[in-house]
Design an enzyme around this catalytic site. Structure first.
Site, short mmCIF file in Angstrom:
data_model
loop_
_atom_site.label_atom_id
_atom_site.label_comp_id
_atom_site.label_asym_id
_atom_site.label_seq_id
_atom_site.Cartn_x
_atom_site.Cartn_y
_atom_site.Cartn_z
N ALA A 18 35.00 31.41 50.05
CA ALA A 18 35.95 30.63 50.84
C ALA A 18 37.16 31.49 51.19
CB ALA A 18 36.40 29.39 50.08
N GLY A 20 41.24 30.80 51.99
CA GLY A 20 42.32 29.84 52.02
C GLY A 20 43.52 30.36 52.77
N THR A 22 46.29 31.52 51.61
CA THR A 22 46.93 32.70 51.02
C THR A 22 45.98 33.60 50.27
OG1 THR A 22 47.47 31.53 48.96
CG2 THR A 22 49.10 31.44 50.73
N SER A 23 44.72 33.20 50.12
CA SER A 23 43.82 33.99 49.29
C SER A 23 42.37 33.88 49.75
CB SER A 23 43.95 33.54 47.82
OG SER A 23 43.62 32.17 47.71
N VAL A 25 38.45 33.63 48.10
CA VAL A 25 37.77 33.26 46.86
C VAL A 25 36.33 33.76 46.93
CG1 VAL A 25 37.04 31.39 45.34
CG2 VAL A 25 39.23 31.24 46.54
N LYS A 40 39.61 34.84 42.63
CA LYS A 40 40.61 34.53 43.67
C LYS A 40 41.48 35.75 43.87
CE LYS A 40 44.23 31.08 44.68
NZ LYS A 40 44.90 29.85 44.18
N ASP A 135 51.89 20.28 45.66
CA ASP A 135 50.88 20.42 46.71
C ASP A 135 49.58 19.73 46.31
OD1 ASP A 135 49.99 21.18 49.22
OD2 ASP A 135 49.28 23.15 48.56
#
Length: 279
Positions: A18, A20, A22-23, A25, A40, A135
């Site tokens: 995946a 995201g 900011t990162s 995975v 991550k 969040d």
């Protein structure tokens, strides 16, 4: 950034799972035991921002120290040879957003109660250490199984968390600032006070977000939605949530709890302790 066969400490990258905000995975395996994990890695373009790097490292450290059945577990963390920080987490193949989509956006009331109870327990541990998540949303709720019937969930992603400095607070690995008036969180889920002062919110902000999540699991939609940020802010601050939508899908005690969690004023909101007691 990294490719199948690369190493992150003692773990071998299998594939990218995946991407995201900011990162990245990756699915990974322990080089010796074969244990399946999630790796991550902070996105390369963000590694030049000290604030973002500090938040990532603090998140890894906090999740390694805070062990709870409904908080995602970080097994280890470090820095790749390329310079990007990484953390190795337990492998959880689905998130609540995916499960809601596959289940037609709604879950049975009994399943919702169990999920909320677990998340409230995880938040209670965070709050005891003066960590406000800020969040909470379906994408940050992970499940060990993808099926809609799966009820074991784990709260993830402390990247936007607010950390206190009192007696119960954890010492951060690196100092961070919440950037003053910056809006932090995901717009559909943040509390009224978080819209105007993200830096100073307390536990009640997480209770509001949990109420939004409960409302969404029951009705298939969030209480407020608008493409225009200012209009959405106005709704969260001033409009009553459409609680009538709960009447055909939830019993009265549940409707009352959700209504109290969605109070506009933080001090009038149901506390996490009261919620856990009622659940």
């Amino acid at each position: 950034m990294i490719s199948p066969g690369d190493h992150a400490g003692l773990y071998v990258v299998v594939r990218r799972a995946a991407v995201g905000a900011t990162s990245h995975v990756y699915e990974g395996r322990h080089a010796e035991s074969g244990e399946q994990v999630a790796i991550k890695v902070l996105s390369p373009e963000l590694c030049i921002h000290a604030e973002v790097v500090a938040r990532f490292i603090n998140e890894a450290q906090d999740l390694q120290r805070l062990r709870h059945p409904h908080l995602v577990a970080v097994l280890t963390s470090g820095v790749l040879p390329q310079g990007a920080p990484f953390m190795v987490l337990e492998w959880l193949p689905a998130n609540l957003h995916e499960v809601l989509t596959e289940a037609g956006r709604r879950l049975p009331p009994e399943a919702c109660v169990e999920i909320i109870r677990q998340l409230a327990g995880a938040l209670a541990v965070l709050h005891a250490h003066e960590i406000i998540h800020r969040d909470l949303k379906p994408a940050n709720v992970l499940l060990a199984r993808r099926e809609a019937e799966a009820r074991i969930v784990k709260l993830a992603d402390l990247g936007l968390a607010k950390r206190g400095k009192g007696e119960g607070a954890l010492t951060p690995a690196l100092p961070v600032s919440t950037a003053g008036s910056a809006l932090l969180g995901t717009r559909e889920y943040i509390a009224p006070e978080q819209w105007v002062r993200s830096k100073s919110v307390g536990p009640a902000a997480d209770v509001y977000s949990l109420g939004v999540l409960w409302f969404e699991m029951l009705t298939g939609r969030v209480p407020f939605s608008d493409d225009a940020q200012q209009d959405l802010m106005y709704q969260h601050l001033f409009l009553k949530p459409p609680l009538a939508l709960l009447e055909d899908v939830a019993p009265e005690p549940v409707r009352d709890l959700v209504a109290r969690m969605l109070e506009k004023e933080a001090e009038k909101r149901l506390t996490l302790g009261e919620l856990l007691q009622q659940l």
